[in-house]
Design an enzyme around this catalytic site. Sequence first.
Site, PDB file in Angstrom:
ATOM      1  N   LYS A 158      26.989 -44.513  37.647  1.00  0.00           N
ATOM      2  CA  LYS A 158      27.194 -44.857  36.244  1.00  0.00           C
ATOM      3  C   LYS A 158      27.773 -43.629  35.559  1.00  0.00           C
ATOM      4  O   LYS A 158      27.561 -42.506  36.003  1.00  0.00           O
ATOM      5  CB  LYS A 158      25.848 -45.208  35.611  1.00  0.00           C
ATOM      6  CG  LYS A 158      25.945 -45.966  34.319  1.00  0.00           C
ATOM      7  CD  LYS A 158      25.820 -47.448  34.517  1.00  0.00           C
ATOM      8  CE  LYS A 158      25.891 -48.182  33.207  1.00  0.00           C
ATOM      9  NZ  LYS A 158      25.750 -49.618  33.373  1.00  0.00           N
ATOM     10  N   GLY A 180      19.871 -57.737  19.797  1.00  0.00           N
ATOM     11  CA  GLY A 180      21.204 -57.243  20.165  1.00  0.00           C
ATOM     12  C   GLY A 180      22.153 -58.412  20.338  1.00  0.00           C
ATOM     13  O   GLY A 180      22.085 -59.140  21.324  1.00  0.00           O
ATOM     14  N   GLY A 207      25.432 -58.387  20.738  1.00  0.00           N
ATOM     15  CA  GLY A 207      26.723 -57.876  21.198  1.00  0.00           C
ATOM     16  C   GLY A 207      27.327 -58.822  22.221  1.00  0.00           C
ATOM     17  O   GLY A 207      27.103 -60.042  22.173  1.00  0.00           O
ATOM     18  N   HIS A 208      28.060 -58.246  23.181  1.00  0.00           N
ATOM     19  CA  HIS A 208      28.766 -59.070  24.172  1.00  0.00           C
ATOM     20  C   HIS A 208      27.825 -60.013  24.904  1.00  0.00           C
ATOM     21  O   HIS A 208      27.997 -61.227  24.886  1.00  0.00           O
ATOM     22  CB  HIS A 208      29.450 -58.159  25.207  1.00  0.00           C
ATOM     23  CG  HIS A 208      30.634 -57.437  24.655  1.00  0.00           C
ATOM     24  ND1 HIS A 208      30.594 -56.133  24.286  1.00  0.00           N
ATOM     25  CD2 HIS A 208      31.890 -57.868  24.444  1.00  0.00           C
ATOM     26  CE1 HIS A 208      31.785 -55.765  23.842  1.00  0.00           C
ATOM     27  NE2 HIS A 208      32.596 -56.799  23.934  1.00  0.00           N
ATOM     28  N   VAL A 209      26.800 -59.447  25.573  1.00  0.00           N
ATOM     29  CA  VAL A 209      25.907 -60.283  26.387  1.00  0.00           C
ATOM     30  C   VAL A 209      25.023 -61.152  25.490  1.00  0.00           C
ATOM     31  O   VAL A 209      24.842 -62.353  25.743  1.00  0.00           O
ATOM     32  CB  VAL A 209      25.014 -59.417  27.306  1.00  0.00           C
ATOM     33  CG1 VAL A 209      24.142 -60.302  28.177  1.00  0.00           C
ATOM     34  CG2 VAL A 209      25.861 -58.504  28.171  1.00  0.00           C
TER      35      VAL A 209
HETATM   36  P1  NAD Z   1      27.181 -54.360  23.262  1.00  0.00           P
HETATM   37  O1  NAD Z   1      27.441 -52.962  22.830  1.00  0.00           O
HETATM   38  O2  NAD Z   1      28.268 -55.349  23.167  1.00  0.00           O
HETATM   39  O3  NAD Z   1      25.937 -54.949  22.431  1.00  0.00           O
HETATM   40  C1  NAD Z   1      24.783 -54.240  22.164  1.00  0.00           C
HETATM   41  C2  NAD Z   1      24.318 -54.670  20.786  1.00  0.00           C
HETATM   42  O4  NAD Z   1      23.038 -54.076  20.533  1.00  0.00           O
HETATM   43  C3  NAD Z   1      25.248 -54.229  19.652  1.00  0.00           C
HETATM   44  O5  NAD Z   1      25.535 -55.327  18.828  1.00  0.00           O
HETATM   45  C4  NAD Z   1      24.442 -53.150  18.919  1.00  0.00           C
HETATM   46  O6  NAD Z   1      24.704 -53.105  17.527  1.00  0.00           O
HETATM   47  C5  NAD Z   1      23.041 -53.619  19.187  1.00  0.00           C
HETATM   48  N1  NAD Z   1      22.023 -52.578  19.070  1.00  0.00           N
HETATM   49  C6  NAD Z   1      22.100 -51.273  19.446  1.00  0.00           C
HETATM   50  N2  NAD Z   1      20.932 -50.652  19.187  1.00  0.00           N
HETATM   51  C7  NAD Z   1      20.117 -51.612  18.664  1.00  0.00           C
HETATM   52  C8  NAD Z   1      18.769 -51.602  18.218  1.00  0.00           C
HETATM   53  N3  NAD Z   1      18.022 -50.498  18.236  1.00  0.00           N
HETATM   54  N4  NAD Z   1      18.244 -52.761  17.753  1.00  0.00           N
HETATM   55  C9  NAD Z   1      18.981 -53.896  17.720  1.00  0.00           C
HETATM   56  N5  NAD Z   1      20.266 -53.967  18.126  1.00  0.00           N
HETATM   57  C10 NAD Z   1      20.813 -52.828  18.577  1.00  0.00           C
HETATM   58  O7  NAD Z   1      26.594 -54.264  24.749  1.00  0.00           O
HETATM   59  P2  NAD Z   1      26.472 -55.421  25.812  1.00  0.00           P
HETATM   60  O8  NAD Z   1      27.609 -55.307  26.740  1.00  0.00           O
HETATM   61  O9  NAD Z   1      26.176 -56.717  25.148  1.00  0.00           O
HETATM   62  O10 NAD Z   1      25.193 -54.926  26.624  1.00  0.00           O
HETATM   63  C11 NAD Z   1      23.888 -55.100  26.095  1.00  0.00           C
HETATM   64  C12 NAD Z   1      22.881 -54.460  27.050  1.00  0.00           C
HETATM   65  O11 NAD Z   1      22.966 -55.093  28.331  1.00  0.00           O
HETATM   66  C13 NAD Z   1      23.120 -52.969  27.315  1.00  0.00           C
HETATM   67  O12 NAD Z   1      21.886 -52.325  27.494  1.00  0.00           O
HETATM   68  C14 NAD Z   1      23.903 -52.953  28.618  1.00  0.00           C
HETATM   69  O13 NAD Z   1      23.728 -51.749  29.344  1.00  0.00           O
HETATM   70  C15 NAD Z   1      23.254 -54.123  29.325  1.00  0.00           C
HETATM   71  N6  NAD Z   1      24.132 -54.724  30.326  1.00  0.00           N
HETATM   72  C16 NAD Z   1      25.350 -55.221  29.967  1.00  0.00           C
HETATM   73  C17 NAD Z   1      26.164 -55.812  30.928  1.00  0.00           C
HETATM   74  C18 NAD Z   1      27.483 -56.408  30.567  1.00  0.00           C
HETATM   75  O14 NAD Z   1      28.045 -57.167  31.404  1.00  0.00           O
HETATM   76  N7  NAD Z   1      28.020 -56.171  29.373  1.00  0.00           N
HETATM   77  C19 NAD Z   1      25.725 -55.871  32.255  1.00  0.00           C
HETATM   78  C20 NAD Z   1      24.461 -55.383  32.593  1.00  0.00           C
HETATM   79  C21 NAD Z   1      23.667 -54.794  31.606  1.00  0.00           C
END
Ligand code: NAD
Length: 355
Positions: A81, A180, A182-184
Amino acid sequence: MQSLFEKVQQMGHEQVVFCHDAHSGLKAIIAIHNTTLGPALGGTRVWNYKSHEDAIVDALRLSRGMTYKNAISGLNIGGGKAVIIADPSQKSEVLWRRYGRFVNSLNGKYITAEDVNTNTSDMEFVSLETKFVTGVPEYAGGSGDPSPFTATGVYMGMKASAKKAYGNDSLAGKKVLVQGTGHVGQYLIGHLVAEGAKVMVSDIDAAKIKSAVEKYRNIEVVDNAGIFDLDMDIYAPCALGATLNDDSIGRLKCAIVAGAANNQLADENAHGPMLVKKGILYAPDFLINAGGVINVSAELEGYNIEKVNSAVEKIYNRTLDIYALSEKENTHPQAAAMIMAQQRLDDIAKMKSRM
Ligand code: NAD
């Protein structure tokens, strides 16, 4: 205090690379944890860390998680990573291309992809400088955004957890908090709304909440500060890690925790057992959030969507297997998942040593 090298030794990393470039302002750390199964694959996170130590610890913890994630998912890739210490507003073509050159200098020992605050366009810039990158846009020959696959895997893990906790896997009517959006988080909300769950959402970014609410009506927005005092059936952490700690577990009132965030347990040895004691079923993060890496790793062997979907769906049965193993071994689910992952790593290492 433990020195950095002692930490690296204790966590078992093979290599940690510090990358610096004054012109682009790049400050990155690439952590390669274990390459027993193949080259280390894991995303690059952009975060404005409070200190360099926070960034290093995050890179070390995230890369170790990738080793277990890739192993338990049956992938033939190792764990790595990277983190870039920057505010997301500092991202630029030059920064990504310089970073791509550092990735390239490792000659394929580390393959990158997206993570928090990175996207397919960023990976497209990286791909101009190295072939050791996945998660590039479909028009550029990649598999695109991995997040929908991650969300489907989390949904599979959540349903399997419901089956274990309630005797059937329906999420209809269940109160689920997605932290959260975001994307996921947003793709997960889509699955939950479609199944008739009562979805609550929280985020620190008002724009992300706005976009979720515009997409999905009937979801309830809750104040992020008070989420651990809410009445809910399932807590789905989809923001950052370490949200399961002494304080939050003490307050949590739910039957299941199943979410996408990496490293949800602040301290797995303390907080895994603490959740068991509270009667909360915890779906191991690295097991159920593997959909994204399953998808991007498929780019390395000739992308096949049917194969990817089938591998992501297997997360359902694997989650049930882990709950059975945790009962057999009288341990918490995260420890059981680590036992299963370590077993595969040991078996393959032994097999390779005989060749
Ligand atoms: P992202 O950045 O698109 O979304 C994360 C969201 O969390 C954002 O909207 C952000 O504003 C919010 N956030 C941050 N701190 C916060 C808090 N303290 N309280 C509430 N909301 C908060 O990221 P993502 O790609 O959706 O990933 C989300 C999580 O899943 C991460 O931990 C990432 O490592 C994990 N993950 C993602 C993937 C993937 O395919 N994108 C795969 C495996 C794991």
